[in-house]
Enzyme design. Structure first.
Site, PDB file in Angstrom:
ATOM      1  N   TYR A 483       0.843  -1.201   0.000  1.00 36.86           N
ATOM      2  CA  TYR A 483       0.000   0.000   0.000  1.00 36.86           C
ATOM      3  C   TYR A 483       0.879   1.252   0.000  1.00 36.86           C
ATOM      4  O   TYR A 483       0.950   1.965  -0.968  1.00 36.86           O
ATOM      5  CB  TYR A 483      -0.954  -0.015   1.185  1.00 36.86           C
ATOM      6  N   SER A 563      -6.389   1.054  -4.560  1.00 38.18           N
ATOM      7  CA  SER A 563      -6.485   2.475  -4.254  1.00 38.18           C
ATOM      8  C   SER A 563      -5.090   3.102  -4.357  1.00 38.18           C
ATOM      9  O   SER A 563      -4.487   3.081  -5.423  1.00 38.18           O
ATOM     10  CB  SER A 563      -7.123   2.679  -2.883  1.00 38.18           C
ATOM     11  N   ASP A 647     -17.470   3.875  -8.295  1.00 34.59           N
ATOM     12  CA  ASP A 647     -16.381   4.302  -7.408  1.00 34.59           C
ATOM     13  C   ASP A 647     -16.275   5.821  -7.470  1.00 34.59           C
ATOM     14  O   ASP A 647     -15.735   6.382  -8.416  1.00 34.59           O
ATOM     15  CB  ASP A 647     -15.061   3.654  -7.833  1.00 34.59           C
ATOM     16  N   HIS A 682     -15.828   1.620  -4.384  1.00 38.85           N
ATOM     17  CA  HIS A 682     -14.402   1.523  -4.072  1.00 38.85           C
ATOM     18  C   HIS A 682     -14.061   0.217  -3.360  1.00 38.85           C
ATOM     19  O   HIS A 682     -12.889  -0.123  -3.222  1.00 38.85           O
ATOM     20  CB  HIS A 682     -13.990   2.721  -3.211  1.00 38.85           C
TER      21      HIS A 682
END
Length: 713
Positions: A483, A563, A647, A682
């Site tokens: 991430y 993301s 999203d 999302h």
């Protein structure tokens, strides 16, 4: 009190085969005819430099042309996936593995004890309640909200005496919410449905009403247009939403991108947090017993994070990283709550602090090399005890009302399904409350933490999980997940998908790269704005480590992230296409020159910077922006971009434009596809059926492009 809805922790990468290794084939390497993507003539100028944006038209989510493009891309992607011979077997395996009962920790409100339950394959968790030792009954079943399970319950909050409940629903995964209030005894709706609410809590004052936050509905597309001015409202029960008054966010000095509220449990004080980005906030307080009182600033500049942890009368307890990059707990009197009057309750240590309160205690949940250590303190800051956890992993919970006689916490890691423990806050004793019955035996698996060196010499932790009998011979299919942003820490968690992957002989590796919060603010800062390349270097070094240490090889290495993690995957795919065989960038932030022009994207500037900020920042963003760095003629990893049409957090235009660039410029034979979920957002609230379908497709794509022609029997 507010309660989070249980989320299914899912890594959408699974495996479905027993050793020995399956036969390999070149079947995945085939020429595809991609749908034609029109190139426009849009050119933007930044600091005198012209940058073409030929696929700008794909940003219009309401146009028929974009709709036709989405349809054509999905037809190609699903026709490709349908040719994979073991795709249906994978889906069946996932369904079988997912089909077990999951329970949430119980909590008390009014005369009832509530808990969430999913019997296995239900699309959404169901909320049950019971009185004392009575039989449980369904209180709210989100599976009845829509026929296809795509309407979810996003949050829930009870009035002070527990007689009323307000819950927010999300339709199709959108961040826009509706709030419904019901009488808990009769189930009857109270008043009208509140609409057009976004990034909001539900903060009750007695039984009178509650505070919520929202933006004015934007002109243009509600799913992609910018939302800039967040406002705090108070809704009084029995009155229409049109009469709700703005409490904060309308005056010029009150305009912020994110505004949220907290109310002390005695209903005496309202605290308002206001910020323009995802890091740092101002904090204000208002005495609700004095109708004439205005807001008093506690913290006037958004240089640090500060939030209300709890309150005892006029004594306020805050969790903050002000003068404490790893966070500390402080207290102050409501009459003088500014930082110069703060007193340490739990001082900063060498480890990042997260905190919760319950039964009159503070629970300090420290992140130590990405795993949990928990200590219990009284409200004066005296250490009561260090809590013995069931193992090495992540612990959550320990929250509850001040008069609670028992608390609950959860524990999990990559090889241990999430279990719930009952905790006696007075004796420190804990006992197992619920452990799910799965077909996964943790004793058969290993989860080891290693430390590797990034390009600049920084030591990075990574947790690698696999089956005990795995041989480190360089041939193991491996998923590397990351991430690296927004101060978010990747701590160990269990997912059904990962369990299946490991059960079939795969390796699952999670790198705790810079940009996250594993080592506090300094770790976060080392991966943001002009330091963003550190994040990519850390992830690339993780892949190199896995290969050098003979866990896997480049042709058996897949990378996955969502993301901000989707940005990570796409960026390293363009920088080191030779290192990875498969890339799955999910709902990614991929156009770094324009991300801040959509919905609430401007709030991410603290981490990214913007293309208008300075010439240096523009050049830096342009240097790694995935949409702008797909190189002509390069053989990119087999890529399946995943996104969703609803999203409105990271709008799908990012993914659309990146996929178009890959299809136009890729010079190899690896497929460059995009999979677009319909009536999804999302990720939060996605129905189980859709999660399983996506997991089966993603894993099929990975295995097929690693050269596996069949699954072993």
């Amino acid at each position: 009190m507010k309660y989070a809805i249980p989320l299914l922790t899912v890594a959408l990468l699974t495996a479905c085969a027993e050793a020995p290794a399956p036969a390999e084939t070149d079947a995945a390497q085939s020429n595809l005819t991609y749908p034609e993507t029109r190139k426009g003539d849009v050119v933007d100028t930044y600091f005198g430099r012209q940058v073409a944006d030929p696929y700008r038209w794909l940003e219009d989510d309401r146009s028929a042309e974009t709709g036709a493009w989405v349809k054509a891309q999905n037809e190609l992607t699903f026709s490709y996936l349908e040719q994979i011979p073991y795709r249906d077997s994978i889906r069946e395996r996932l369904q079988d593995s997912w089909n077990f009962e999951r329970l949430g920790a119980p909590f008390k409100e009014g005369d009832y004890t509530y808990f969430y339950r999913n019997d296995g394959l239900q699309n959404q968790f169901v909320l049950y309640r019971q009185k004392d030792d009575g039989e449980p009954e369904v209180f709210l079943d989100p599976n009845t909200f829509s026929a296809d399970g795509t309407t979810s319950m996003a949050s829930l909050s009870f009035s002070r005496d527990g007689s009323l409940a307000a819950y927010a629903i999300s339709e199709g995964g959108s961040d826009w919410r509706k709030i419904i209030v019901i009488d808990v005894e009769t189930g009857e709706q109270i008043g009208d449905v509140l609409e057009d609410i976004k990034f909001s809590g539900i903060n009750w004052v007695g039984n009178e009403g509650f505070y919520y936050s929202s933006y004015d509905k934007p002109d243009g597309s509600a799913l992609s247009a910018m939302t800039e001015q967040h406002k705090l409202y108070f809704h009084r029960l029995g009155t229409p939403q049109s009469e709700d008054q703005v409490v904060f966010g309308e005056k010029p000095e009150e305009i912020h991108r994110y505004v949220g509220a907290s109310v002390t449990r005695d209903d005496r004080y309202l605290l308002v947090s206001a910020s323009v980005s995802t890091s740092g906030n101002k904090l204000f307080i208002k005495d609700l017993e004095n109708p004439e009182a205005g807001f008093t600033a506690i913290v006037e500049t958004p240089s640090h994070d500060v939030s209300l942890l709890t309150a005892e009368g006029d004594t306020l307890y805050f969790l903050t990283n002000r003068d404490a990059p790893n966070r500390r707990v402080v207290m102050a009197n409501a009459a003088n709550p500014q930082p110069e009057h703060w007193q340490d309750v739990i001082p900063e240590t060498n480890h990042v602090l997260r905190a919760s309160t319950g039964a009159g205690y503070i629970f300090a949940n420290y992140i130590v090399d990405a795993v949990a250590q928990v200590q219990q303190y009284d409200l004066e800051g005296n250490l009561v005890r260090e809590i013995e956890l069931p193992g090495v992993g992540s612990a959550g919970g320990f929250g509850g009302k001040a008069d609670a006689e028992e608390l609950f916490f959860s524990f999990a890691n990559y090889t241990t399904p999430s279990s719930i423990y009952r905790f006696d806050p007075h004796t420190g004793e804990s006992e197992l409350f619920n452990r799910p019955e799965t077909n996964f035996d943790p004793a058969n698996y290993t989860s080891e933490q290693v430390f590797y060196t990034s390009q600049d010499g920084t030591r990075i932790p990574m947790i690698i999980s696999y089956r005990n009998d795995l041989e480190r011979d360089g041939t193991n299919p491996t998923i590397l997940y990351g991430y690296g942003g927004f101060n978010i820490s990747l701590t160990p968690s269990f997912s059904v998908a990962n369990a299946v992957w490991m059960d079939m002989g795969g390796i699952y590796a999670v790198a705790n790269i810079r940009g996250g919060g594993e080592y506090g603010k300094a770790w976060h800062d080392a991966g943001r704005q002009l330091n963003r390349q550190n994040v990519f270097d850390d992830f690339i070094a993780a892949g190199e480590y896995l290969i050098e240490e003979n866990y896997t090889s480049s042709d058996k290495l897949a990378i996955r992230g969502g993301s901000n993690g989707g940005l990570l995957v796409a960026a390293v795919s363009t920088q080191r296409p030779d290192l990875f065989q498969v890339a799955i960038p999910a709902v990614g932030v991929l156009d770094m020159l324009r991300y801040h022009t959509f919905t609430a994207g401007a709030g991410w500037a603290y981490d990214y910077g913007t293309s208008e900020q300075s010439e240096e920042m523009f050049e830096y963003l342009l240097g790694y922006s995935p949409v702008h760095n797909v190189r002509e003629g390069v053989n990119h990893p087999a890529t399946m971009v995943t996104t969703a049409d609803h999203d409105d957090r990271v709008v799908p235009a990012h993914s659309f434009k990146y996929a178009a660039e890959l299809q136009a410029k890729d010079g190899g034979e690896n497929p460059q596809l995009i999979r677009i979920d319909v009536n999804a957002g999302h990720g939060a609230g996605m129905p189980v059926s859709m999660v399983i379908d996506q997991a089966a497709d993603v894993f099929s794509f990975i295995l097929y492009n690693m050269g596996y022609s069949e699954l072993p029997r």
